[in-house]
Every structure is written in structure tokens, then in C-alpha cells.
Design a protein around this motif. Structure first.
Motif, mmCIF file in Angstrom:
data_model
loop_
_atom_site.group_PDB
_atom_site.id
_atom_site.type_symbol
_atom_site.label_atom_id
_atom_site.label_comp_id
_atom_site.label_asym_id
_atom_site.label_seq_id
_atom_site.Cartn_x
_atom_site.Cartn_y
_atom_site.Cartn_z
ATOM 1 N N TYR A 44 80.009 31.208 3.029
ATOM 2 C CA TYR A 44 79.470 29.878 2.608
ATOM 3 C C TYR A 44 78.202 30.018 1.666
ATOM 4 O O TYR A 44 77.195 30.423 2.159
ATOM 5 N N PRO A 45 78.657 30.286 0.275
ATOM 6 C CA PRO A 45 77.281 30.428 -0.641
ATOM 7 C C PRO A 45 76.125 29.541 -0.303
ATOM 8 O O PRO A 45 76.468 28.262 -0.185
ATOM 9 N N THR A 46 75.202 30.186 -0.549
ATOM 10 C CA THR A 46 73.746 29.285 -0.230
ATOM 11 C C THR A 46 72.952 29.339 -1.352
ATOM 12 O O THR A 46 72.694 30.439 -2.142
ATOM 13 N N GLY A 47 72.271 28.283 -1.850
ATOM 14 C CA GLY A 47 71.479 28.323 -2.708
ATOM 15 C C GLY A 47 69.827 28.182 -2.387
ATOM 16 O O GLY A 47 69.040 28.851 -2.710
ATOM 17 N N ASP A 48 69.581 27.149 -1.400
ATOM 18 C CA ASP A 48 68.452 26.596 -1.235
ATOM 19 C C ASP A 48 68.013 26.708 0.324
ATOM 20 O O ASP A 48 69.146 26.987 0.886
ATOM 21 N N VAL A 49 66.921 26.525 0.679
ATOM 22 C CA VAL A 49 66.516 26.295 2.085
ATOM 23 C C VAL A 49 66.226 24.963 2.146
ATOM 24 O O VAL A 49 65.447 24.474 1.638
ATOM 25 N N ASP A 50 67.114 24.499 3.110
ATOM 26 C CA ASP A 50 67.077 22.769 3.179
ATOM 27 C C ASP A 50 66.505 22.667 4.490
ATOM 28 O O ASP A 50 66.994 23.206 5.428
ATOM 29 N N LEU A 51 65.281 21.753 4.565
ATOM 30 C CA LEU A 51 64.648 21.401 5.872
ATOM 31 C C LEU A 51 64.544 20.007 5.716
ATOM 32 O O LEU A 51 64.213 19.326 4.817
ATOM 33 N N LEU A 52 64.404 19.397 7.032
ATOM 34 C CA LEU A 52 64.168 17.985 7.094
ATOM 35 C C LEU A 52 62.810 17.851 7.976
ATOM 36 O O LEU A 52 62.774 18.418 9.087
ATOM 37 N N VAL A 53 61.890 17.040 7.529
ATOM 38 C CA VAL A 53 60.751 16.868 8.228
ATOM 39 C C VAL A 53 60.639 15.251 8.327
ATOM 40 O O VAL A 53 61.202 14.496 7.672
ATOM 41 N N ARG A 54 59.592 14.915 9.198
ATOM 42 C CA ARG A 54 59.117 13.556 9.385
ATOM 43 C C ARG A 54 58.411 13.049 8.161
ATOM 44 O O ARG A 54 57.565 13.974 7.582
ATOM 45 N N PRO A 55 58.735 12.048 7.595
ATOM 46 C CA PRO A 55 57.737 11.632 6.403
ATOM 47 C C PRO A 55 56.477 11.561 6.655
ATOM 48 O O PRO A 55 55.684 12.032 5.723
#
Length: 372
Positions: free
Chosen positions: A122-133
Motif C-alpha cells: 500500500y504506497p504511502t505519501g503523507d502522514v495523515d492525522l486527525l486532531v480535535r479542532p
């Protein structure tokens, strides 16, 4: 579909039985002249599934060695990149946690390892993170202290009004910081994604993850917003259904989809991927009728392989997957006549530019010719 397209699609499954592999290998052996392996490789590259093809084909015989060598190189490069990305992802998550910010990883290298069970497929490009607003500003400051600055020179107010993430980079890695996981066509309160959040151990650390149901909804949205291409994005949906098949509460998934007006899209996507990639879903979902299913499926299958132009025209077709005709009309009108903040983002205009009015008037025509 051409033989090359059928080959790539049939080999883009996370789970191929020995019998299925034998049938594909047998077809290749009996009809070697009917397959253009250079074309097949190009199609696999376009769809970012070359590493998966290598894993599924590495025991095949009578395959051109240069073809397998290029697939192998793609697999090894993906494996190496994902190992590095996973270390950086864990470093950032640990750093944020130490400062009191909880971050949930989505997609990316951790998905390759945890969801797919293989860093190489599964090729990856970015580091994706979810944070609270409420923690977005703090997150930006922490990352800025580590050398991450905003890559896209857009006004943050515009981004917050029309987008759902910021992109930060330090020259080596890109980090997408999300405060929501859907936009425009679907509406979810940011806290929606934190409901049912779970903790899992990864490399000796406790990491926060989305619930299986919310993760699957995000993967379906992500596939939709990218016009159902490339095939790589469909693999995340299949991988999640496989990984959590004994834990997924399908009724809760559908209830959650209804809450954010994604029910029709969810039904369609699950049935489609069950048919073309063997995605593991309950029988009643596989039999679910969706108005316009055949037309949409044909359009998506055609879109996997040729270079697609005027993708916004295709997106207009896919908006019929919204739950009601009123939802479809509302989204199409917003695409044609968006707020000024979206015009500035779409055409890369500075905040103070008066050209925003010209682009606003020209937008309906310009969209017909945009490639992305």
C-alpha cells in the motif's frame, strides 16, 4: 475491458485463493501473446497497485522476467518508504501526546502494516492525522517547532471554511492535519469521528484509532472524493472490511452513514467492491439494489485505466450517489457557484485579489475543462 485491464483488476485483490491464482496463471501461460505486459505494468502503476501485483504473482511461472523485476522493485520501494513513514508517524504521534494532544492516524503507513498486514502493498505519501479542532493551533505550533511549515500558501480562514485539513512539510515528509474527515457533500460534526474511538497496541505503544465503522465510512468518502480512482484507494475499504470482519457492526455502520447522509454511497461502494475486488461484506448488502448501479459501475471501471480528463464531469455523475436528489442538486450548485473562499482555493488566488469576482463568473465554464 482489454486483457491487460482484466489482468490488473483480477490481481488487485488482497485475498486471492490458490485456485484463483492458478486460473490467472493458467490463462497467462496459455495466451502469452494476447497480453502486453508493458501496458499492464503502466496500468498497474497508474492505479498504484504494482506492489500488490508482485505479491500476488511472485510464484507465477512463465512471466517475463523484466515485468516481474519491475513489480518487485515497486514492492521493495514501497516497503522501504512505509517503514520510514511509520517511524515518522509514530514519532509525531508520540511528540503530540507528550504535549497533551491526542492524534489519530488514518490511512498511511500504519494502515499498510495494521490494515493490510504488509508494508509493501500500500504506497504511502503523507502522514495523515486527525486532531480535535480545539487542538489544531497547538498541533501547528508543535509541528512548527519541529520544522514543519504550511506547504500550501492559502489563507487559513479559507481553508477552515471549505476544506478539512492543513498540509505541513519539512522537506522530507508531508503531514496532513485533519480536523474533520468529510467535507462539502457530507456533513459530520468533528466529534462524530471520536465516538467509539479505540486504543490498540502498536510497537509497544498505545495508539488511538477510529472505530471500525467510522474508519470504513472515511475510506468510502475518500474513494468518492477521488472519483473512485486509483484502485489503491479501493484497497483501503477492502482491507478494513477484512481486518475487522469479526468486529464490524454493520447495522451501526449503516446508521452512522445515515447520520451524515452517506447511506446510498455506502451501499453502492460496498456492493461494487464486493463484485470487483471480492470485498467481504454481508450477503444482504451484496444484494442491495441501488438505482443507476450498472451505469455508475461501468463508468468507474472505465475510469480505472485510461487517463481521465474533465474529471469534474465525472464527479457530477457520482453526485447522484448522494442520498436524495435535493442533496445532489445542492452540491452541484455549490460546485458551480461556490463561496469566495472556495474560489480562492480552487484557483490559487490571494486573499485580497479582486480577480475572485472574474473567476466566480467564469467558474461554471472553467470547471468543464479542469483536469483535476
Amino acid at each position: 475491458m482489454s486483457p491487460e485491464e482484466e489482468l490488473v483488476l483480477s490481481l488487485s485483490r488482497l485475498d486471492l485463493s490458490g485456485e484463483e491464482k492458478g486460473e490467472i496463471e493458467g490463462f497467462i501461460s496459455k495466451h502469452p501473446a494476447s497480453i502486453d505486459f508493458n501496458k499492464a505494468l503502466k496500468l498497474a502503476d497508474i492505479n498504484l497497485v504494482s506492489p500488490l501485483l508482485y505479491r500476488n504473482m511472485k510464484e507465477f511461472r512463465d512471466i517475463p522476467p523484466e515485468f516481474m523485476d519491475r513489480l518487485k522493485r515497486a514492492y521493495l520501494a514501497t516497503f522501504h518508504q512505509n517503514v520510514l513513514h511509520s517511524r515518522e508517524t509514530m514519532r509525531i504521534i508520540t511528540m503530540l501526546r507528550g504535549a497533551g494532544v491526542e492524534a489519530i492516524p488514518v490511512k498511511g503507513s500504519l494502515a499498510a502494516d495494521i490494515i493490510m498486514g504488509d508494508f509493501g502493498v500500500y504506497p504511502t505519501g503523507d502522514v495523515d492525522l486527525l486532531v480535535r479542532p480545539a487542538e489544531l493551533e497547538k498541533t501547528k505550533k508543535i509541528l512548527a517547532d519541529e520544522g514543519f511549515c504550511e506547504v500550501m500558501e492559502f489563507n487559513e480562514r479559507d481553508l477552515r471554511e471549505t476544506n478539512y485539513h492543513l498540509i505541513l512539510g519539512n522537506g522530507s515528509y508531508l503531514v496532513e492535519v485533519h480536523w474533520n474527515l468529510v467535507k462539502r457533500a457530507f456533513k459530520a460534526d468533528p466529534e462524530f469521528w471520536w465516538e467509539g474511538m479505540r486504543k490498540e497496541q502498536y510497537e509497544g505503544q498505545e495508539i488511538s484509532f477510529l472505530s471500525p465503522e467510522r474508519y470504513l465510512l472515511y475510506a468510502i468518502f475518500h474513494l468518492f472524493i477521488h472519483r473512485f480512482r486509483p484502485l489503491k484507494f479501493a484497497l483501503l475499504v477492502s482491507g478494513l472490511a477484512r481486518k475487522y470482519r469479526h468486529e464490524l457492526d454493520w447495522e451501526r455502520l449503516l446508521s452512522d452513514a445515515g447520520r451524515i447522509k452517506m447511506e446510498r454511497l455506502t451501499f453502492f461502494t460496498l456492493r461494487l467492491l464486493h463484485e470487483i475486488l471480492g470485498t467481504d461484506i454481508p450477503d444482504y448488502l451484496a444484494r442491495k439494489r441501488v438505482l443507476g448501479y450498472s451505469l455508475l459501475k461501468r463508468n468507474i471501471l472505465r475510469g480505472f485505466f485510461p487517463e481521465v480528463t474533465r474529471s469534474y464531469v465525472r464527479l457530477a455523475l457520482f453526485t447522484t450517489l448522494l442520498d436524495t436528489p435535493l442533496d445532489t442538486a445542492r452540491v452541484l450548485l455549490r460546485r458551480l457557484f461556490p463561496p469566495a473562499s472556495e474560489i480562492r482555493l480552487r484557483y490559487n488566488l490571494p486573499m485580497e485579489s479582486k480577480r475572485v469576482y472574474l473567476y466566480y463568473l467564469a467558474n461554471p465554464v472553467l470547471m468543464m475543462f479542469r483536469k483535476r
